[in-house]
Design a protein around this motif. Structure first.
Motif, PDB file in Angstrom:
ATOM      1  N   LEU A 120      33.782 135.768 -38.618  1.00  5.25           N
ATOM      2  CA  LEU A 120      33.496 134.950 -37.523  1.00  5.25           C
ATOM      3  C   LEU A 120      33.698 135.747 -36.236  1.00  5.25           C
ATOM      4  N   GLY A 121      33.931 136.929 -36.239  1.00  7.97           N
ATOM      5  CA  GLY A 121      33.752 137.734 -35.045  1.00  7.97           C
ATOM      6  C   GLY A 121      35.029 137.888 -34.390  1.00  7.97           C
ATOM      7  N   LEU A 122      36.337 137.463 -35.391  1.00  7.95           N
ATOM      8  CA  LEU A 122      37.485 137.485 -34.622  1.00  7.95           C
ATOM      9  C   LEU A 122      38.320 138.759 -34.931  1.00  7.95           C
ATOM     10  N   ASP A 123      39.020 139.442 -34.148  1.00  6.59           N
ATOM     11  CA  ASP A 123      39.613 140.631 -34.285  1.00  6.59           C
ATOM     12  C   ASP A 123      40.987 140.225 -34.810  1.00  6.59           C
ATOM     13  N   VAL A 124      41.429 140.820 -35.747  1.00  4.04           N
ATOM     14  CA  VAL A 124      42.865 140.814 -36.255  1.00  4.04           C
ATOM     15  C   VAL A 124      43.795 142.178 -35.606  1.00  4.04           C
TER      16      VAL A 124
ATOM     17  N   GLY B 239      45.619 130.424 -54.122  1.00  3.63           N
ATOM     18  CA  GLY B 239      46.141 131.678 -54.097  1.00  3.63           C
ATOM     19  C   GLY B 239      45.217 132.788 -54.598  1.00  3.63           C
ATOM     20  N   THR B 240      43.969 132.522 -54.366  1.00  2.00           N
ATOM     21  CA  THR B 240      42.964 133.569 -54.757  1.00  2.00           C
ATOM     22  C   THR B 240      42.246 133.970 -53.483  1.00  2.00           C
ATOM     23  N   GLU B 241      41.743 135.135 -53.479  1.00  2.84           N
ATOM     24  CA  GLU B 241      41.122 135.653 -52.189  1.00  2.84           C
ATOM     25  C   GLU B 241      39.865 134.619 -51.969  1.00  2.84           C
ATOM     26  N   GLU B 242      39.224 134.172 -52.866  1.00  2.00           N
ATOM     27  CA  GLU B 242      38.155 133.255 -52.283  1.00  2.00           C
ATOM     28  C   GLU B 242      38.504 131.912 -51.756  1.00  2.00           C
ATOM     29  N   GLY B 243      39.808 131.461 -52.504  1.00  3.70           N
ATOM     30  CA  GLY B 243      40.518 130.193 -51.793  1.00  3.70           C
ATOM     31  C   GLY B 243      40.851 130.578 -50.615  1.00  3.70           C
ATOM     32  N   GLY B 244      41.442 131.688 -50.050  1.00  2.15           N
ATOM     33  CA  GLY B 244      42.042 131.914 -48.920  1.00  2.15           C
ATOM     34  C   GLY B 244      40.927 132.108 -47.823  1.00  2.15           C
ATOM     35  N   TYR B 245      39.752 132.715 -48.371  1.00  2.00           N
ATOM     36  CA  TYR B 245      38.375 132.950 -47.629  1.00  2.00           C
ATOM     37  C   TYR B 245      38.019 131.376 -46.999  1.00  2.00           C
ATOM     38  N   ARG B 246      37.808 130.654 -48.278  1.00  2.00           N
ATOM     39  CA  ARG B 246      37.203 129.129 -47.789  1.00  2.00           C
ATOM     40  C   ARG B 246      38.319 128.446 -46.750  1.00  2.00           C
ATOM     41  N   ALA B 247      39.579 128.558 -47.122  1.00  2.00           N
ATOM     42  CA  ALA B 247      40.683 127.899 -46.163  1.00  2.00           C
ATOM     43  C   ALA B 247      40.277 128.442 -44.936  1.00  2.00           C
ATOM     44  N   ALA B 248      40.214 129.747 -44.596  1.00  2.00           N
ATOM     45  CA  ALA B 248      40.200 130.140 -43.150  1.00  2.00           C
ATOM     46  C   ALA B 248      38.950 129.875 -42.537  1.00  2.00           C
ATOM     47  N   VAL B 249      37.940 129.805 -43.242  1.00  2.00           N
ATOM     48  CA  VAL B 249      36.642 129.500 -42.679  1.00  2.00           C
ATOM     49  C   VAL B 249      36.637 128.009 -42.144  1.00  2.00           C
ATOM     50  N   ARG B 250      37.496 126.974 -42.921  1.00  2.00           N
ATOM     51  CA  ARG B 250      37.573 125.663 -42.583  1.00  2.00           C
ATOM     52  C   ARG B 250      38.552 125.739 -41.152  1.00  2.00           C
ATOM     53  N   LEU B 251      39.444 126.635 -41.097  1.00  2.00           N
ATOM     54  CA  LEU B 251      40.426 126.642 -40.017  1.00  2.00           C
ATOM     55  C   LEU B 251      39.842 127.357 -38.850  1.00  2.00           C
ATOM     56  N   LEU B 252      39.006 128.300 -39.076  1.00  2.00           N
ATOM     57  CA  LEU B 252      38.750 129.085 -37.767  1.00  2.00           C
ATOM     58  C   LEU B 252      37.277 128.926 -37.662  1.00  2.00           C
ATOM     59  N   GLY B 253      36.170 128.160 -38.160  1.00  2.00           N
ATOM     60  CA  GLY B 253      34.977 127.920 -38.025  1.00  2.00           C
ATOM     61  C   GLY B 253      34.834 126.915 -37.299  1.00  2.00           C
ATOM     62  N   PRO B 254      33.316 126.899 -36.652  1.00  2.00           N
ATOM     63  CA  PRO B 254      33.040 125.570 -35.898  1.00  2.00           C
ATOM     64  C   PRO B 254      33.508 124.309 -36.261  1.00  2.00           C
TER      65      PRO B 254
END
Length: 374
Positions: free
Chosen positions: A298-302, A240-255
């Motif tokens: 990660l270079g992705l456009d939203v 529920g935090t910004e840092e938690g959202g960032y880390r979860a998105a890196v796991r989802l979208l990263g290599p």
């Protein structure tokens, strides 16, 4: 020789209701003498008693105005056995969602002459853990718990003594404790159906914690199952935090993506490496902001490369350079209804517990679009 400004015989102080040598603040005695009535009659006027004639009431009010008298709130509370205050327990003031709930809560309480005394369970852990004693010592007239509860046993204890309402959460269910919350499962379905309607088939959810997190995840999973997409969706844990959202998105979208768990809940060793999601539904706006930061790094456009939807429709979603689609959970209305429930419970403390779910709506801005053609 310097003249003294103090009266020599005390008669001037007597007329103003101030004892000789004391601070020069008008008293109820001075009001009574100026109006030519008794102190008890002045008290009746201050309490709004209908047993006072119009002429005497007017005389007292004029004396109060002339002397600039202000009733002692503490003394009035002792007489009336009420403090005209409401204790409000928050989970974490950093979440902007709470601010909008408080705005709705305060708007109605203030109109009824009630003030809020707030405790942030994160900032004051001791008070948050022992809020039952804290609020009872403050002699509040009622309690509103906003968000996640640190101590459900303490709530049951205090609800036996004081009118109590829960705002923004669905638990615990207790006798004579009203609940007012958003329909979180329905809101999550709205967000997910929107992404599916745009053509997305690989959709991820950054999940939250507690029962609210569970309900939003349940709505997400129900929507993807209804469209036969469970096998191509993934749920990643967040906090529920910004840092938690960032880390979860890196796991989802990263290599190294594919480390989350699919909505179908396959065992980890049977899970294929997932393709990158084309859309993400975040537990709340703060998590969504973290996910947006990760996508940009990660270079992705939203929204051209990744569509993103948040939840709560806080001021963050409305910031122009974010312009985040978000589920409006009517936080102001949740607060206002919670205040109404508390006022009603003060009048009828033994009424059965009630539950109200406020209907959500999806606010469309600029963070979603159809997926790029394969």
């Amino acid at each position: 020789m310097e003249r003294s400004n103090q009266p020599t015989d005390g008669r001037s102080d007597e007329r103003s209701g101030v004892r000789p040598g004391a601070d020069r603040h008008p008293t109820i005695r001075g009001v009574a003498e100026r109006a030519g009535v008794s102190k008890s009659l002045v008290s009746l006027v201050l309490q709004g008693s209908p047993r006072v004639s119009d002429a005497r009431r007017q005389a007292v009010l004029e004396a109060i105005e002339e002397l600039g008298y202000r009733p002692n709130a503490a003394a009035r509370s002792l007489v009336a056995r009420r403090t005209h205050t409401v204790g409000v327990l928050l989970h974490d003031m950093r979440n902007p969602w709470f601010v909008e709930v408080l705005d709705g809560l305060n708007s109605l309480l203030q109109a009824h002459g009630l003030r809020m005394l707030m405790v942030d369970a994160r900032l004051d852990r001791r008070a948050g853990q022992d809020f039952a004693r804290t609020f009872q010592e403050l002699r509040v007239d009622g309690i509103v718990v906003v968000g996640t509860l640190p101590d459900t046993e303490g709530l049951a204890e205090v609800a036996e003594r004081l009118p109590t309402v829960i705002a923004g959460n669905h638990e615990p269910r207790l006798p004579r404790v009203d609940l007012v919350a958003n329909d979180d499962e329905r809101g999550a379905r709205l967000a997910t159906e929107h992404l599916i309607g745009l053509g997305h088939r690989r959709i991820a959810h950054i999940a939250g914690q507690g029962l609210v997190g569970e309900l939003r995840r349940r709505g997400f999973e129900a929507a993807v199952r209804a469209h036969g997409l469970a096998a191509s969706t993934v749920v990643e844990s967040g906090d529920g935090t910004e840092e938690g959202g960032y880390r979860a998105a890196v796991r989802l979208l990263g290599p190294s993506r594919g480390t989350g768990h699919h909505a179908a809940e396959r065992p980890t060793d049977e899970r294929p490496t997932a393709e990158r999601p084309t859309a993400v539904f975040a537990f709340n706006d703060i998590s969504g902001v973290g996910a947006l930061s990760a996508a940009q790094e990660l270079g992705l456009d939203v929204p051209a490369d990744l569509s993103l939807v948040g939840y709560d429709n806080t001021y963050l979603a409305r910031i122009r350079h974010l312009w985040l689609n978000s589920v409006n959970n009517a936080s102001h209305e949740v607060g206002r209804r919670a205040a109404r429930c508390l006022l009603d419970r003060m009048e009828r403390p033994d009424a059965p517990a009630g539950q109200q779910l406020v209907a959500p709506e999806l606010e469309i801005r600029g963070s979603t679009a159809p997926p790029r053609p394969a």
